[in-house]
Design a protein around this motif. Structure first.
Motif, PDB file in Angstrom:
ATOM      1  N   VAL A   1     -28.612  -3.942  25.105  1.00  0.00           N
ATOM      2  CA  VAL A   1     -28.989  -4.072  26.275  1.00  0.00           C
ATOM      3  C   VAL A   1     -30.523  -4.543  26.428  1.00  0.00           C
ATOM      4  CG1 VAL A   1     -28.961  -3.260  28.567  1.00  0.00           C
ATOM      5  CG2 VAL A   1     -26.946  -2.761  27.106  1.00  0.00           C
ATOM      6  N   CYS A   2     -31.361  -3.734  25.829  1.00  0.00           N
ATOM      7  CA  CYS A   2     -32.755  -3.930  26.128  1.00  0.00           C
ATOM      8  C   CYS A   2     -33.244  -5.212  25.438  1.00  0.00           C
ATOM      9  CB  CYS A   2     -33.621  -2.723  25.280  1.00  0.00           C
ATOM     10  SG  CYS A   2     -33.368  -1.226  26.471  1.00  0.00           S
ATOM     11  N   ARG A   3     -32.536  -5.595  24.479  1.00  0.00           N
ATOM     12  CA  ARG A   3     -32.984  -6.718  23.620  1.00  0.00           C
ATOM     13  C   ARG A   3     -32.750  -8.027  24.484  1.00  0.00           C
ATOM     14  NH1 ARG A   3     -29.227  -9.793  19.099  1.00  0.00           N
ATOM     15  NH2 ARG A   3     -30.557 -11.583  19.027  1.00  0.00           N
ATOM     16  N   TRP A   4     -31.633  -8.128  25.318  1.00  0.00           N
ATOM     17  CA  TRP A   4     -31.378  -9.300  25.915  1.00  0.00           C
ATOM     18  C   TRP A   4     -32.097  -8.932  27.309  1.00  0.00           C
ATOM     19  CZ3 TRP A   4     -30.040 -13.153  23.466  1.00  0.00           C
ATOM     20  CH2 TRP A   4     -29.394 -13.257  22.333  1.00  0.00           C
ATOM     21  N   MET A   5     -32.650  -8.032  27.791  1.00  0.00           N
ATOM     22  CA  MET A   5     -33.236  -7.837  28.885  1.00  0.00           C
ATOM     23  C   MET A   5     -34.884  -8.244  28.521  1.00  0.00           C
ATOM     24  SD  MET A   5     -31.982  -4.161  30.537  1.00  0.00           S
ATOM     25  CE  MET A   5     -32.834  -4.387  31.800  1.00  0.00           C
ATOM     26  N   GLY A   6     -34.981  -8.282  27.429  1.00  0.00           N
ATOM     27  CA  GLY A   6     -36.343  -8.759  26.992  1.00  0.00           C
ATOM     28  C   GLY A   6     -37.624  -7.578  27.200  1.00  0.00           C
ATOM     29  N   GLN A   7     -37.106  -6.291  26.694  1.00  0.00           N
ATOM     30  CA  GLN A   7     -37.966  -5.289  26.942  1.00  0.00           C
ATOM     31  C   GLN A   7     -37.654  -4.221  25.863  1.00  0.00           C
ATOM     32  OE1 GLN A   7     -36.537  -3.571  30.917  1.00  0.00           O
ATOM     33  NE2 GLN A   7     -35.577  -1.996  29.804  1.00  0.00           N
ATOM     34  N   ASP A   8     -38.719  -3.466  25.806  1.00  0.00           N
ATOM     35  CA  ASP A   8     -38.596  -2.268  24.630  1.00  0.00           C
ATOM     36  C   ASP A   8     -37.883  -1.263  25.358  1.00  0.00           C
ATOM     37  OD1 ASP A   8     -40.258  -3.707  22.828  1.00  0.00           O
ATOM     38  OD2 ASP A   8     -41.986  -2.826  23.730  1.00  0.00           O
ATOM     39  N   LEU A   9     -37.264  -0.306  24.290  1.00  0.00           N
ATOM     40  CA  LEU A   9     -36.745   0.827  24.856  1.00  0.00           C
ATOM     41  C   LEU A   9     -37.546   1.777  25.574  1.00  0.00           C
ATOM     42  CD1 LEU A   9     -34.481   2.010  21.754  1.00  0.00           C
ATOM     43  CD2 LEU A   9     -33.852   1.126  23.930  1.00  0.00           C
ATOM     44  N   VAL A  10     -37.119   2.092  26.733  1.00  0.00           N
ATOM     45  CA  VAL A  10     -37.951   3.014  27.542  1.00  0.00           C
ATOM     46  C   VAL A  10     -37.687   4.505  27.280  1.00  0.00           C
ATOM     47  CG1 VAL A  10     -38.318   3.875  30.044  1.00  0.00           C
ATOM     48  CG2 VAL A  10     -37.996   1.322  29.408  1.00  0.00           C
ATOM     49  N   PRO A  11     -38.708   5.461  27.343  1.00  0.00           N
ATOM     50  CA  PRO A  11     -38.451   6.702  26.883  1.00  0.00           C
ATOM     51  C   PRO A  11     -37.339   7.215  27.917  1.00  0.00           C
ATOM     52  CG  PRO A  11     -40.732   6.459  26.766  1.00  0.00           C
ATOM     53  CD  PRO A  11     -40.084   5.300  27.405  1.00  0.00           C
ATOM     54  N   GLU A  12     -36.352   8.190  27.312  1.00  0.00           N
ATOM     55  CA  GLU A  12     -35.337   8.773  28.306  1.00  0.00           C
ATOM     56  C   GLU A  12     -35.835   9.516  29.583  1.00  0.00           C
ATOM     57  OE1 GLU A  12     -32.007  12.282  28.170  1.00  0.00           O
ATOM     58  OE2 GLU A  12     -32.593  10.926  26.138  1.00  0.00           O
ATOM     59  N   ALA A  13     -36.987  10.047  29.221  1.00  0.00           N
ATOM     60  CA  ALA A  13     -37.791  10.882  30.521  1.00  0.00           C
ATOM     61  C   ALA A  13     -37.874   9.798  31.560  1.00  0.00           C
ATOM     62  CB  ALA A  13     -38.926  11.890  29.952  1.00  0.00           C
TER      63      ALA A  13
END
Length: 242
Positions: free
Chosen positions: A60-72
């Motif tokens: 999902v993050c890949r196609w959103m064009g963003q890095d993984l956001v920390p869970e917190a």
């Protein structure tokens, strides 16, 4: 830890959760929308884990064009939806549900990217390839026209997301301009009318919850492609927008 201590910790956790939940105003102003298969439901506190799992998914993050956001950070963001976005009616945001199962996320909101409102939608990969992406976008467009009075809406789609770009063309989006990021990646800014060009007053459904069931489809719309997020569409045909 003895039994008394464990009980005290659990009791405190429950009290903290109850106090947090008590501060959340009912999102009564956010309408519930329905499409052929989906329900767009305002988020509730118990939906937090679904929201976090979706936006922690690497595909999902890949196609959103963003890095993984920390869970917190995602949990903080989710709670801000309940305690700030909904009470202040900053913009409309929903969880997407299919036959009682959480399948994704949708928004329509004014942003700094465009002089207007952007569509945002993300689907869990397990539900790609079923035509849900196009269905979500059509539902958002109907809401934009019938409930928000908008005549057009925007999407930001990654240039390498060919499947989502194809879906956007089928839904009637047209290219406005390319946006080049600092890292050289290109995002395509797209715009689409919320109603067909030949629509008249009689085509506009009354405002209110459920209007997504009544408004006409955009010209050329199909249900062939699924959706991801509205910053960049996904390889399965989902529309990805930030």
């Amino acid at each position: 830890m003895d039994e008394n201590t464990r009980y005290q910790v659990l009791r405190n956790d429950e009290e903290q959760y109850s106090l947090w939940a008590a501060d959340i105003e009912e999102p009564a102003m956010i309408p519930v929308l329905h499409t052929e298969r989906l329900e767009f439901l305002p988020y509730r506190p118990e939906d937090e884990d679904h929201f976090v799992a979706l936006l922690r998914n690497e595909e999902v993050c890949r196609w959103m064009g963003q890095d993984l956001v920390p869970e917190a950070d995602l949990r903080t963001l989710f709670r801000a939806i309940l305690t700030d976005v909904y009470p202040q009616r900053r913009f409309d945001v929903w969880g997407l549900w299919l036959a009682g199962t959480y399948v994704g996320h949708a928004e329509i909101k004014p942003t700094g990217n465009v002089d207007g409102h952007e569509l945002v939608t993300a689907l869990a990969p397990a539900h790609w390839g079923r035509g849900l992406g196009a269905e979500v976008v059509r539902g958002l467009l109907r809401h934009a026209a019938d409930d928000l009075g908008l005549t057009e809406a925007y999407g930001m789609v990654g240039a390498d997301n060919t499947a989502s770009l194809a879906m956007c063309r089928r839904l009637g989006f047209r290219h406005v301009r390319d946006v080049v990021d600092e890292d050289g990646s290109v995002t395509k800014m797209l715009v689409v009318p919320t109603l067909p060009a030949d629509a008249g007053p009689a085509d506009r459904a009354p405002s209110g919850a459920g209007a997504a069931d009544r408004a006409p489809l955009p010209a050329g719309a199909t249900d062939a492609a699924p959706a991801a997020t509205v910053p960049a569409p996904a390889a399965d045909g989902s529309l990805a927008m930030e």
